[in-house]
Design an enzyme around this catalytic site. Structure first.
Site, PDB file in Angstrom:
ATOM      1  N   PHE A 141       0.944  -1.192  -0.026  1.00 43.45           N
ATOM      2  CA  PHE A 141      -0.084  -0.104   0.080  1.00 43.45           C
ATOM      3  C   PHE A 141       0.813   1.160  -0.004  1.00 43.45           C
ATOM      4  CE2 PHE A 141      -2.236   3.477   1.564  1.00 43.45           C
ATOM      5  CZ  PHE A 141      -3.481   3.463   0.745  1.00 43.45           C
ATOM      6  N   ASP A 226       9.082   2.923   2.475  1.00 45.43           N
ATOM      7  CA  ASP A 226       7.783   3.851   2.580  1.00 45.43           C
ATOM      8  C   ASP A 226       7.529   3.838   4.058  1.00 45.43           C
ATOM      9  OD1 ASP A 226       5.441   5.041   3.037  1.00 45.43           O
ATOM     10  OD2 ASP A 226       4.439   3.969   1.187  1.00 45.43           O
ATOM     11  N   LYS A 255       2.119  11.668   6.808  1.00 41.52           N
ATOM     12  CA  LYS A 255       1.112  11.502   8.046  1.00 41.52           C
ATOM     13  C   LYS A 255       1.581  12.025   9.135  1.00 41.52           C
ATOM     14  CE  LYS A 255      -1.435   7.555   6.383  1.00 41.52           C
ATOM     15  NZ  LYS A 255      -0.989   6.361   5.456  1.00 41.52           N
TER      16      LYS A 255
END
Ligand SMILES: *Cc1c(COP(=O)(O)O)cnc(C)c1O
Length: 406
Positions: A141, A226, A255
């Site tokens: 993802f 990531d 984030k």
């Protein structure tokens, strides 16, 4: 708009239906706590997918944001601003990176890294034009943009959105031999999550990342980690790579880089990858704006100054041990590192969603992932008492004392 049903009705009528939220209408947050429009209090066990690691509405980040918002918000990169250099210095010092590319959303950071690493492949590694290959993992993802969903293996994420950009190869996660077999002379990068978050908090076998690191170095392949979800303290270290004893060539953060106040992401590089980008070749109107930089600086500062990373390690261990001690026929496995946890349920348990609904009834907001796992990721400021209280609620729901959250 008065009662929760009104909000649902309007969202249903006017909003695109690309989410199926748990039906709670939130209006206020502080630390680990959230309140809905009727004043009911919940402990947040999602932290906006780890964007709110520092806790909701952290007062110091709020102050940095409001002060900066009253001074200067956006200049575009056509001019310089007095916050960007400070942001570069602070994030570089904290992460040991040499170059920083500021962007906004996580997916943009991923796209930016892909662009940079392809260009690096052609200009530095000497890959023939348009032949660059990037290896990614099964069940990855990395966001929702077209480039990114093009190499997703989730039929829901990619179905109906093609045609996609070529140049990606998919290998199983956690299998260094498969990775090695996929390498060619045109491989420019391996893009991978240190722990697969959306796939259900999947931790690779010990030794996987050290071997991957060796192979990347030996084959002149850029290792892109990531860390948009695993980074910034979530797993009990600043970056999850520290659990593996390795260093990525390119690290993606987002984030929690803003503590949830504003979309801020960055590509961090300790090789010459970002050096290939020249004026006019990449950009973003909002990337690196003074408001984002001021927020990110405060978000990084409180993470370190207030001991949130150490707290994540300590509370994570307590939380995991507590979950493991729950005697429930429904539970198949408890996984996680730091405060990035998941309870995987047996398929016969009837799906994670109804347990999340039951938890909501008991004042805990958690999110199902991949239908059989409950993801648990509270803000890193959670206390022992709060962990123990959440564990009581999990115990009640998982042991069937209150499966439906009466
Ligand atoms: C959330 C996430 C992204 C995408 O971030 P957005 O800000 O939603 O675009 C990318 N990679 C990982 C690992 C994520 O968890």
């Amino acid at each position: 708009m008065m009662n929760p049903a009104d909000f649902l009705a309007v969202e249903d009528q006017l909003g695109a239906h690309n989410y199926k939220p748990i039906d709670v209408v939130l209006s206020r947050g502080r630390g680990v706590w959230l309140w809905d429009v009727e004043g009911k209090q919940y402990l947040d066990c999602l932290s906006a997918y780890s964007a709110v690691n520092q806790g909701h509405c952290h007062p110091k980040i709020l102050r940095a944001m409001t002060e900066q918002a009253g001074r200067l918000t956006l200049t575009s990169r056509a001019f310089r601003n007095d916050q960007l250099a400070l942001f570069y210095e602070e994030i570089a010092a904290l992460t040991g990176s040499h170059k920083v590319l500021p962007m906004n959303s996580g997916a943009e950071a991923v796209e930016s890294a892909i662009k940079a690493v392809r260009k690096w492949g052609y200009e530095v590694k000497g890959v023939p034009e348009n032949k660059a290959e990037i290896i990614v993992c099964h069940q990855n993802f990395h966001g929702r943009t077209l480039g990114v969903v093009g190499f997703s293996t989730d039929p829901e994420a990619r179905g109906g959105f093609g045609p996609f950009a070529p140049g990606f190869k998919v290998v199983p996660f956690g299998d260094a031999k498969a990775f090695e077999a996929a390498l060619t002379e045109n491989t420019v990068a391996f893009l991978v999550e240190p722990i697969q978050g959306e796939a259900g908090v999947i931790i690779p076998p010990a030794g996987y990342f050290p071997r991957v690191r060796e192979l990347c170095t030996a084959h002149n392949v850029t290792l892109i980690l990531d860390e948009i979800q695993t980074g910034l303290g979530r797993t009990g270290k600043l970056l999850a790579e520290q659990h593996e004893g390795i260093e990525a060539d390119v690290t993606l953060v987002g984030k929690a880089l803003s503590g949830g106040f504003y979309p801020v992401s960055a590509v961090l590089s300790n090789s010459d990858v970002l050096g290939v980008l020249k004026p006019g070749q990449h950009g973003s109107t909002f990337g690196g704006n003074p408001l984002a930089c001021a927020i990110a600086r405060a978000a990084l500062r409180v993470l370190v100054e207030e001991g949130m990373i150490e707290n994540a390690a300590k509370m994570g261990a307590r939380f995991k041990a507590g979950l493991e001690s729950i005697r429930s026929n429904a539970v198949r496995e408890v996984r996680g590192r730091g405060l990035m946890l998941a309870v995987e349920l047996h398929p016969e348990a009837g799906g994670a969603r109804r347990y999340c609904e039951a938890l909501k009834g008991r004042g805990v907001l958690a999110k199902d992932t991949h239908s059989h796992s409950i993801r648990i990721a509270p803000p890193l400021v959670i206390t022992e008492e709060e962990v123990d209280w959440v564990l009581e609620q999990f115990d009640a729901v998982l042991t069937g004392r209150d499966p439906c959250g009466s």
